[in-house]
Design a protein around this motif. Structure first.
Motif, PDB file in Angstrom:
ATOM      1  N   VAL A 190       4.203 -16.571-128.550  1.00 44.28           N
ATOM      2  CA  VAL A 190       3.193 -17.446-127.937  1.00 44.28           C
ATOM      3  C   VAL A 190       3.076 -17.124-126.451  1.00 44.28           C
ATOM      4  CG1 VAL A 190       2.630 -19.837-127.337  1.00 44.28           C
ATOM      5  CG2 VAL A 190       3.448 -19.277-129.636  1.00 44.28           C
ATOM      6  N   PHE A 191       4.204 -16.956-125.784  1.00 44.43           N
ATOM      7  CA  PHE A 191       4.188 -16.630-124.358  1.00 44.43           C
ATOM      8  C   PHE A 191       3.416 -15.338-124.113  1.00 44.43           C
ATOM      9  CE2 PHE A 191       6.029 -14.210-120.854  1.00 44.43           C
ATOM     10  CZ  PHE A 191       5.777 -15.072-119.797  1.00 44.43           C
ATOM     11  N   TYR A 192       3.733 -14.277-124.841  1.00 42.18           N
ATOM     12  CA  TYR A 192       3.067 -13.003-124.628  1.00 42.18           C
ATOM     13  C   TYR A 192       1.586 -13.063-125.013  1.00 42.18           C
ATOM     14  CZ  TYR A 192       7.535 -10.990-123.441  1.00 42.18           C
ATOM     15  OH  TYR A 192       8.730 -10.725-122.822  1.00 42.18           O
ATOM     16  N   ALA A 193       1.236 -13.840-126.022  1.00 45.00           N
ATOM     17  CA  ALA A 193      -0.174 -13.999-126.389  1.00 45.00           C
ATOM     18  C   ALA A 193      -0.940 -14.686-125.258  1.00 45.00           C
ATOM     19  CB  ALA A 193      -0.307 -14.798-127.687  1.00 45.00           C
ATOM     20  N   ARG A 194      -0.332 -15.714-124.654  1.00 49.63           N
ATOM     21  CA  ARG A 194      -0.990 -16.401-123.535  1.00 49.63           C
ATOM     22  C   ARG A 194      -1.112 -15.483-122.328  1.00 49.63           C
ATOM     23  NH1 ARG A 194       1.086 -22.652-123.385  1.00 49.63           N
ATOM     24  NH2 ARG A 194       0.582 -23.123-125.549  1.00 49.63           N
ATOM     25  N   MET A 195      -0.092 -14.716-122.054  1.00 41.07           N
ATOM     26  CA  MET A 195      -0.145 -13.777-120.929  1.00 41.07           C
ATOM     27  C   MET A 195      -1.227 -12.723-121.169  1.00 41.07           C
ATOM     28  SD  MET A 195       1.951 -14.781-118.643  1.00 41.07           S
ATOM     29  CE  MET A 195       2.093 -13.361-117.596  1.00 41.07           C
ATOM     30  N   LYS A 196      -1.306 -12.209-122.388  1.00 33.20           N
ATOM     31  CA  LYS A 196      -2.322 -11.201-122.714  1.00 33.20           C
ATOM     32  C   LYS A 196      -3.719 -11.782-122.556  1.00 33.20           C
ATOM     33  CE  LYS A 196      -3.880  -7.894-126.175  1.00 33.20           C
ATOM     34  NZ  LYS A 196      -5.009  -7.622-125.377  1.00 33.20           N
ATOM     35  N   LYS A 197      -3.914 -13.014-123.000  1.00 36.01           N
ATOM     36  CA  LYS A 197      -5.221 -13.657-122.851  1.00 36.01           C
ATOM     37  C   LYS A 197      -5.579 -13.773-121.376  1.00 36.01           C
ATOM     38  CE  LYS A 197      -7.927 -17.803-123.650  1.00 36.01           C
ATOM     39  NZ  LYS A 197      -8.506 -17.737-122.319  1.00 36.01           N
ATOM     40  N   GLY A 198      -4.625 -14.171-120.545  1.00 39.15           N
ATOM     41  CA  GLY A 198      -4.881 -14.279-119.115  1.00 39.15           C
ATOM     42  C   GLY A 198      -5.267 -12.942-118.496  1.00 39.15           C
ATOM     43  N   ILE A 199      -4.549 -11.903-118.872  1.00 42.17           N
ATOM     44  CA  ILE A 199      -4.854 -10.567-118.350  1.00 42.17           C
ATOM     45  C   ILE A 199      -6.223 -10.108-118.835  1.00 42.17           C
ATOM     46  CG2 ILE A 199      -4.169  -8.133-118.459  1.00 42.17           C
ATOM     47  CD1 ILE A 199      -1.222  -9.209-118.468  1.00 42.17           C
TER      48      ILE A 199
END
Length: 71
Positions: free
Chosen positions: A18-27
């Motif tokens: 979930v953390f990496y998915a949110r970070m990817k969305k932000g990027i």
């Protein structure tokens, strides 16, 4: 414990996925221009603060803040 505090604590326990998915969305948002530049946000906030200090209605300030959150 209050509901708000529970939500903040829950956010700390999200999975790595979930953390990496949110970070990817932000990027991705940044790369695709869906993020308001920080300088623009600061300028708008300064303008709003000035208007509030000069007697703008609270409802106008709330409308501004909600608009910033949705941009």
């Amino acid at each position: 414990m209050s509901y708000d505090k529970q939500n903040r604590m829950f956010a700390l326990k999200e999975s790595d996925e979930v953390f990496y998915a949110r970070m990817k969305k932000g990027i991705d948002d940044v790369h695709n221009g869906r993020i308001t530049p920080l300088d623009d946000v600061c300028a708008e906030l300064s303008k709003a603060i000035s208007e509030i200090k000069n007697g703008a209605k609270a409802a106008d300030a709330e409308k501004f803040i909600k608009g910033m959150m949705n941009s």
